[in-house]
Write a protein that holds these residues in place. Structure first.
Motif, mmCIF file in Angstrom:
data_model
loop_
_atom_site.group_PDB
_atom_site.id
_atom_site.type_symbol
_atom_site.label_atom_id
_atom_site.label_comp_id
_atom_site.label_asym_id
_atom_site.label_seq_id
_atom_site.Cartn_x
_atom_site.Cartn_y
_atom_site.Cartn_z
ATOM 1 N N TYR A 1 -11.089 -7.262 -1.268
ATOM 2 C CA TYR A 1 -10.901 -5.807 -1.230
ATOM 3 C C TYR A 1 -10.848 -5.186 -2.620
ATOM 4 N N LEU A 2 -10.363 -5.946 -3.614
ATOM 5 C CA LEU A 2 -10.247 -5.356 -4.955
ATOM 6 C C LEU A 2 -11.615 -4.944 -5.500
ATOM 7 N N ASN A 3 -12.617 -5.769 -5.259
ATOM 8 C CA ASN A 3 -13.947 -5.470 -5.794
ATOM 9 C C ASN A 3 -14.802 -4.659 -4.838
ATOM 10 N N TRP A 4 -14.277 -4.392 -3.685
ATOM 11 C CA TRP A 4 -15.068 -3.708 -2.655
ATOM 12 C C TRP A 4 -14.682 -2.240 -2.499
ATOM 13 N N ALA A 5 -13.385 -1.976 -2.551
ATOM 14 C CA ALA A 5 -12.904 -0.642 -2.177
ATOM 15 C C ALA A 5 -13.050 0.370 -3.309
#
Ligand SMILES: Nc1nc2c(ncn2[C@@H]2O[C@H](COP(=O)(O)OP(=O)(O)OP(=O)(O)O)[C@@H](O)[C@H]2O)c(=O)[nH]1
Length: 266
Positions: A87-91
């Protein structure tokens, strides 16, 4: 099959491509992440759920007259955050949720905000976060005051709302749309194509003290220093199992509507 909820794209002409926004919902188990997500997507409050499900849902929204293709990742970390890169690199933006009747969940929300701040520092790329104190309908059992929530949000420079997945839909929708606005502001500032996935995994030099303090031992960050960027892999498909129209439902005289895997919607 990807699940798509929401309204038709009002005001979107053939030329206007919708803005793509990825939103991740973080927080301790039981804080109400799934309930808020489902409330936003379906206007309904869920009462049964599978706590181990982690899904990404899509919704076509209109925010400030602009069409937005919104993807919402309802995360399900175990007791401590794991494999945070997903999620850190996606959101583009985060909703960090705590339950106001649980001091522990408030403390965990602080850990999530620290995690996001650390990631932003390391990648030099900030993704806005909004802090949500959920279960406002249970305010008589609150263990966290509104002032404490506001102070924590202030410390991390994020917006703060007290909400309830049980109460009015409009307030929950407003919060999700505020997250879209925050993400949009950030995207407009940045010329980098997103989302990006950074290959090499490296623990941060000062990760140990933070993780030791906040129980984030399993989280490592990828940093931009590797300069090895790839397109993010396709978003996991949402688990849409059955959608029965109310007509079909009444024909079958089914007492409940099964909409999302793991959720019974009444
Ligand atoms: N009264 C009240 N109950 C809520 C609210 N939001 C969620 N709940 C209940 O709190 C419990 C946990 O909600 P979930 O949405 O599953 O919480 P979660 O954060 O997704 O938890 P995990 O799936 O375990 O990560 C469920 O029994 C919900 O029905 C709320 O606003 N008010």
């Amino acid at each position: 099959m990807s699940s798509v909820f929401g309204k038709a794209r009002a005001g979107s002409g053939p030329q206007s491509a919708p803005l793509e926004v990825n939103l991740a919902i973080l927080g301790r188990r039981g804080a109400g992440k799934s309930a808020l997500t489902v409330k936003f997507l379906t206007r309904r409050f869920i009462s049964e759920y599978d706590p181990n499900l982690e899904d990404t849902y899509s919704s076509e929204e209109t925010v400030d007259h602009q069409p937005v293709h919104l993807r919402v990742m309802d995360t399900a970390d175990p007791d401590t955050p794991r494999n945070c890169e997903r999620y850190l690199n996606w959101a583009h933006a985060f909703l960090v949720v705590y339950s106001m009747d649980s001091r522990q969940s408030f403390e965990d929300s602080s850990s999530y905000l620290e995690l996001l701040a650390l990631h932003a520092k390391e990648t030099q790329r900030s993704s806005p976060a909004l802090l949500l104190g959920n279960k406002l309908d249970m305010a008589q059992y609150r263990q966290v005051t509104k002032a404490e929530g506001a102070a924590l949000a202030g410390k991390f420079g994020c917006l703060f709302f007290e909400v309830s997945a049980c109460l009015d839909f409009e307030h929950v929708q407003h919060v999700f749309h505020e997250a879209v606005r925050e993400a949009r502001r950030e995207l407009e500032k940045s010329s980098l194509p997103r989302p990006l996935f950074i290959c090499e995994e490296r623990a941060l030099p000062h990760q140990a003290p933070l993780t030791a303090r906040h129980g984030l031992a399993s989280c490592t960050f990828n940093t931009l220093s590797t300069v090895s960027l790839k397109e993010m892999p396709a978003v996991a498909q949402a688990k849409l199992v059955t959608v029965k129209s109310s007509r079909a439902q009444s024909k079958r005289k089914a007492p409940t509507l099964t909409l999302l895997k793991g959720f019974k919607i009444f």
